[in-house]
Write an enzyme that holds these catalytic residues in place. Structure first.
Site, PDB file in Angstrom:
ATOM      1  N   ASP A  77       0.813  -1.217   0.000  1.00  0.00           N
ATOM      2  CA  ASP A  77       0.000   0.000   0.000  1.00  0.00           C
ATOM      3  C   ASP A  77       0.845   1.265   0.000  1.00  0.00           C
ATOM      4  O   ASP A  77       2.076   1.212   0.161  1.00  0.00           O
ATOM      5  CB  ASP A  77      -0.954   0.002   1.211  1.00  0.00           C
ATOM      6  CG  ASP A  77      -0.251  -0.361   2.520  1.00  0.00           C
ATOM      7  OD1 ASP A  77       0.989  -0.312   2.566  1.00  0.00           O
ATOM      8  OD2 ASP A  77      -0.943  -0.704   3.482  1.00  0.00           O
ATOM      9  N   ASP A 146      -6.886  -2.083  14.355  1.00  0.00           N
ATOM     10  CA  ASP A 146      -8.289  -2.337  13.995  1.00  0.00           C
ATOM     11  C   ASP A 146      -8.426  -3.581  13.115  1.00  0.00           C
ATOM     12  O   ASP A 146      -9.467  -3.812  12.513  1.00  0.00           O
ATOM     13  CB  ASP A 146      -8.906  -1.107  13.307  1.00  0.00           C
ATOM     14  CG  ASP A 146      -8.253  -0.784  11.957  1.00  0.00           C
ATOM     15  OD1 ASP A 146      -7.322  -1.518  11.537  1.00  0.00           O
ATOM     16  OD2 ASP A 146      -8.672   0.210  11.325  1.00  0.00           O
ATOM     17  N   HIS A 148      -6.724  -4.292  10.344  1.00  0.00           N
ATOM     18  CA  HIS A 148      -6.478  -4.166   8.900  1.00  0.00           C
ATOM     19  C   HIS A 148      -5.204  -4.905   8.479  1.00  0.00           C
ATOM     20  O   HIS A 148      -4.276  -5.070   9.261  1.00  0.00           O
ATOM     21  CB  HIS A 148      -6.460  -2.702   8.433  1.00  0.00           C
ATOM     22  CG  HIS A 148      -5.287  -1.873   8.838  1.00  0.00           C
ATOM     23  ND1 HIS A 148      -5.422  -0.627   9.407  1.00  0.00           N
ATOM     24  CD2 HIS A 148      -3.951  -2.075   8.751  1.00  0.00           C
ATOM     25  CE1 HIS A 148      -4.226  -0.114   9.627  1.00  0.00           C
ATOM     26  NE2 HIS A 148      -3.316  -0.975   9.247  1.00  0.00           N
ATOM     27  N   GLU A 153      -9.402  -1.803   5.410  1.00  0.00           N
ATOM     28  CA  GLU A 153      -9.962  -1.395   6.691  1.00  0.00           C
ATOM     29  C   GLU A 153     -11.248  -2.171   7.002  1.00  0.00           C
ATOM     30  O   GLU A 153     -11.903  -2.690   6.096  1.00  0.00           O
ATOM     31  CB  GLU A 153     -10.258   0.117   6.650  1.00  0.00           C
ATOM     32  CG  GLU A 153      -9.006   0.995   6.582  1.00  0.00           C
ATOM     33  CD  GLU A 153      -8.280   1.127   7.924  1.00  0.00           C
ATOM     34  OE1 GLU A 153      -8.285   0.167   8.726  1.00  0.00           O
ATOM     35  OE2 GLU A 153      -7.697   2.200   8.160  1.00  0.00           O
TER      36      GLU A 153
HETATM   37  C1  GLP Z   1       0.334   0.369   8.446  1.00  0.00           C
HETATM   38  C2  GLP Z   1       0.277  -0.469   7.163  1.00  0.00           C
HETATM   39  C3  GLP Z   1       0.024  -1.915   7.476  1.00  0.00           C
HETATM   40  C4  GLP Z   1       0.675  -2.245   8.808  1.00  0.00           C
HETATM   41  C5  GLP Z   1      -0.047  -1.541   9.915  1.00  0.00           C
HETATM   42  C6  GLP Z   1       0.560  -1.727  11.296  1.00  0.00           C
HETATM   43  O1  GLP Z   1      -0.023   1.657   8.305  1.00  0.00           O
HETATM   44  N1  GLP Z   1      -0.610  -0.038   6.143  1.00  0.00           N
HETATM   45  O2  GLP Z   1       0.494  -2.712   6.418  1.00  0.00           O
HETATM   46  O3  GLP Z   1       0.639  -3.625   9.043  1.00  0.00           O
HETATM   47  O4  GLP Z   1      -0.305  -0.197   9.572  1.00  0.00           O
HETATM   48  O5  GLP Z   1       1.711  -0.967  11.478  1.00  0.00           O
HETATM   49  P1  GLP Z   1       2.704  -1.137  12.703  1.00  0.00           P
HETATM   50  O6  GLP Z   1       3.512  -2.359  12.436  1.00  0.00           O
HETATM   51  O7  GLP Z   1       3.552   0.107  12.695  1.00  0.00           O
HETATM   52  O8  GLP Z   1       1.891  -1.251  13.939  1.00  0.00           O
END
Ligand code: GLP
Length: 251
Positions: A77, A146, A148, A153
């Protein structure tokens, strides 16, 4: 490392005492598979969770155990809109945490463009790139608090293809730590859909910290439902869930 089994489910979760052990375990899976297939298709994730794993991959590259010269990478993404050269873009994140330290050719980097003039068209273009792969060999995943994966989402449905998504309040707040303040966080993103993720031959989901415990619980123990997008991985043929004690604390 301990393994948690779930009644009447075909998968388990591995729980590690520290991030270093977890990262080394994940890297070993990737290295073993890459050695057998130089033209490897590697799906990548941003966020804090995979950073120790990327450090391990760099170490393996520097030790001469793997080369990325024939690898292609596909990121999950990117924020939209965002200048791809801005420090908060996922492209810059990937350069700093992995790409700048390995022999991956520039043309082998695939990621949605945060500065594309038309988001819907860019989603279609990225989907065409994914379709050409027939699915990646390994997809690395984190998980949002959440639930995702990528930026898929919580909602009423699982969306198969790459699409434009509106970030939840929770995601915006979680990710505000990378920005000057919460108002700077883009409200939208382009994300690989659930289909692109499920087409990977192996998924490795990395979750660390207590703030992921509820999402991890819902993903692994609840019936698959779009309210927790990661729960769809219960239908994946080969997903490895790698957790620390915090993330596993509600299992
Ligand atoms: C991000 C990404 C996800 C990621 C998630 C958790 O913004 N879009 O791919 O898994 O949020 O991030 P973190 O590992 O910093 O908690």
């Amino acid at each position: 490392m301990r393994e948690i089994f779930f009644e009447s489910k075909h998968y388990s979760a591995l729980v590690f005492e520290n991030e270093g052990d977890l990262a080394r375990y994940a890297a070993r899976i990737v290295v073993e598979q890459m050695k057998n297939k130089p033209e490897f298709l590697l799906g990548l994730a941003t966020g804090s969770s995979p950073i120790p794993f990327y450090k391990e991959l760099i170490r393996e590259y520097q030790a001469g155990n793997i080369s990325f010269a024939k690898v292609n990478t596909y990121n999950l993404d990117e924020y939209y809109p965002i200048d791809p050269t801005s420090p908060q873009s996922f492209l810059v994140f990937m350069r700093e945490n992995l790409f700048d330290h390995i022999d991956l050719p520039e043309k082998a980097i695939h990621i949605p463009r945060g500065d594309a003039p038309d988001a819907e068209e860019e989603a279609r273009r990225y989907q065409r790139e994914l379709n050409r792969t027939g699915g990646t060999d390994i997809q690395i995943l984190g998980i949002g608090s959440d639930g995702h994966i990528g930026f898929n989402e919580p909602g009423d449905a699982f969306i198969y293809d790459t699409h434009v998504t509106e970030l939840t309040r929770r995601t915006i707040e979680d990710n505000s730590r990378f920005f000057e303040d919460v108002s700077q966080v883009p409200t939208h993103a382009l994300t690989m859909g659930i289909g692109g993720i499920m087409n990977a031959r192996t998924c490795i989901l990395i979750a660390t910290g207590k703030n992921k415990a509820q999402a991890v619980h819902d993903a692994l123990k609840c019936d698959p439902a779009p309210a927790c997008q990661a729960s769809v991985l219960q239908f994946h043929r080969n997903t490895v869930f790698l957790l620390d004690e915090g993330a596993a604390s509600l299992l």
